[in-house]
Scaffold this active site. Structure first.
Site, PDB file in Angstrom:
ATOM      1  N   ARG A  29      15.411 -20.466 -62.739  1.00 57.08           N
ATOM      2  CA  ARG A  29      14.543 -21.517 -62.221  1.00 57.08           C
ATOM      3  C   ARG A  29      14.605 -21.561 -60.699  1.00 57.08           C
ATOM      4  O   ARG A  29      15.689 -21.452 -60.102  1.00 57.08           O
ATOM      5  CB  ARG A  29      14.963 -22.882 -62.790  1.00 57.08           C
ATOM      6  N   ASN A  87       4.500 -13.139 -53.536  1.00 59.76           N
ATOM      7  CA  ASN A  87       4.200 -13.243 -52.114  1.00 59.76           C
ATOM      8  C   ASN A  87       4.707 -12.007 -51.386  1.00 59.76           C
ATOM      9  O   ASN A  87       5.752 -11.457 -51.747  1.00 59.76           O
ATOM     10  CB  ASN A  87       4.868 -14.488 -51.533  1.00 59.76           C
ATOM     11  N   VAL A  96      12.135 -14.859 -49.335  1.00 60.48           N
ATOM     12  CA  VAL A  96      13.292 -14.090 -49.815  1.00 60.48           C
ATOM     13  C   VAL A  96      12.858 -12.643 -49.965  1.00 60.48           C
ATOM     14  O   VAL A  96      11.928 -12.336 -50.729  1.00 60.48           O
ATOM     15  CB  VAL A  96      13.825 -14.636 -51.155  1.00 60.48           C
ATOM     16  N   HIS A 100      10.069 -10.654 -56.185  1.00 60.70           N
ATOM     17  CA  HIS A 100      10.182 -11.592 -57.309  1.00 60.70           C
ATOM     18  C   HIS A 100       8.800 -12.088 -57.672  1.00 60.70           C
ATOM     19  O   HIS A 100       7.930 -12.244 -56.819  1.00 60.70           O
ATOM     20  CB  HIS A 100      11.101 -12.760 -56.953  1.00 60.70           C
ATOM     21  N   HIS A 102       6.763 -15.185 -59.286  1.00 62.03           N
ATOM     22  CA  HIS A 102       6.821 -16.605 -59.629  1.00 62.03           C
ATOM     23  C   HIS A 102       6.011 -16.841 -60.899  1.00 62.03           C
ATOM     24  O   HIS A 102       4.850 -16.428 -60.986  1.00 62.03           O
ATOM     25  CB  HIS A 102       6.189 -17.463 -58.533  1.00 62.03           C
TER      26      HIS A 102
HETATM   27  P1  DGP Z   1       8.985 -16.638 -51.783  1.00 62.62           P
HETATM   28  O1  DGP Z   1       8.419 -17.663 -50.817  1.00 62.62           O
HETATM   29  O2  DGP Z   1       7.902 -15.990 -52.611  1.00 62.62           O
HETATM   30  O3  DGP Z   1       9.885 -15.647 -51.080  1.00 62.62           O
HETATM   31  O4  DGP Z   1       9.845 -17.479 -52.800  1.00 62.62           O
HETATM   32  C1  DGP Z   1      11.222 -17.623 -52.731  1.00 62.62           C
HETATM   33  C2  DGP Z   1      11.604 -18.697 -53.699  1.00 62.62           C
HETATM   34  O5  DGP Z   1      12.980 -18.598 -53.945  1.00 62.62           O
HETATM   35  C3  DGP Z   1      11.343 -20.108 -53.195  1.00 62.62           C
HETATM   36  O6  DGP Z   1      10.384 -20.731 -54.044  1.00 62.62           O
HETATM   37  C4  DGP Z   1      12.681 -20.813 -53.287  1.00 62.62           C
HETATM   38  C5  DGP Z   1      13.509 -19.884 -54.138  1.00 62.62           C
HETATM   39  N1  DGP Z   1      14.897 -19.802 -53.762  1.00 62.62           N
HETATM   40  C6  DGP Z   1      15.387 -19.453 -52.556  1.00 62.62           C
HETATM   41  N2  DGP Z   1      16.724 -19.439 -52.574  1.00 62.62           N
HETATM   42  C7  DGP Z   1      17.081 -19.774 -53.851  1.00 62.62           C
HETATM   43  C8  DGP Z   1      18.334 -19.919 -54.494  1.00 62.62           C
HETATM   44  O7  DGP Z   1      19.409 -19.746 -53.920  1.00 62.62           O
HETATM   45  N3  DGP Z   1      18.307 -20.282 -55.801  1.00 62.62           N
HETATM   46  C9  DGP Z   1      17.137 -20.484 -56.481  1.00 62.62           C
HETATM   47  N4  DGP Z   1      17.230 -20.830 -57.771  1.00 62.62           N
HETATM   48  N5  DGP Z   1      15.931 -20.331 -55.904  1.00 62.62           N
HETATM   49  C10 DGP Z   1      15.917 -20.002 -54.601  1.00 62.62           C
END
Ligand code: DGP
Length: 114
Positions: A29, A87, A96, A100, A102
């Site tokens: 999640r 993204n 990040v 990944h 979403h």
């Molecule tokens: P993006 O903007 O597409 O790179 O999405 C990165 C997503 O990752 C963002 O929606 C927040 C999520 N995220 C970042 N760090 C962490 C983490 O440490 N744990 C979790 N569960 N989600 C994270």
């Protein structure tokens, strides 16, 4: 490059709410959910961005999509529908740098997603 935050989740160095895992990918999640269901599908092999994925890895991208589809079906979300987003880089809103997918759903999604 040092390990991504998602590699730390894969290695269990930091906690996450993991909903699925196999030898290829992990799903957990999002910590900042943008919808009632917001799960990230992350390949265990890291590519920083979609731009870095070679065409020989087309199967990996399909595997991510099908894993997200299967999860949506497993929680009864598929018939109502959902959104898949990947993204890429700054203008795509990527934060990040470990690719990944979403999965967003659980309610009607209006407008965009960044
Ligand atoms: P993006 O903007 O597409 O790179 O999405 C990165 C997503 O990752 C963002 O929606 C927040 C999520 N995220 C970042 N760090 C962490 C983490 O440490 N744990 C979790 N569960 N989600 C994270």
């Amino acid at each position: 490059m040092s390990g991504s935050i998602f590699e730390k989740i894969i290695q269990r160095e930091i906690p996450a709410d993991i909903v699925f895992e196999d030898e290829t990918l992990i799903a957990f999640r999002d910590r900042s959910p943008q919808a009632p269901v917001h799960v990230l599908f992350v390949p265990k092999h890291r590519y920083d961005t979609l731009n870095d994925v070679p065409s020989t890895e087309a199967e990996l991208l399909g595997t991510l999509m099908l894993a997200a589809r299967n999860y949506a079906q497993s929680i009864g979300m598929a018939e109502d529908g959902y959104r898949l987003v990947m993204n890429c880089n700054r203008n795509g809103g990527q934060t990040v740098y470990h690719i990944h997918l979403h999965l967003l759903g659980g309610a009607p999604l209006t407008g965009g997603f960044a």
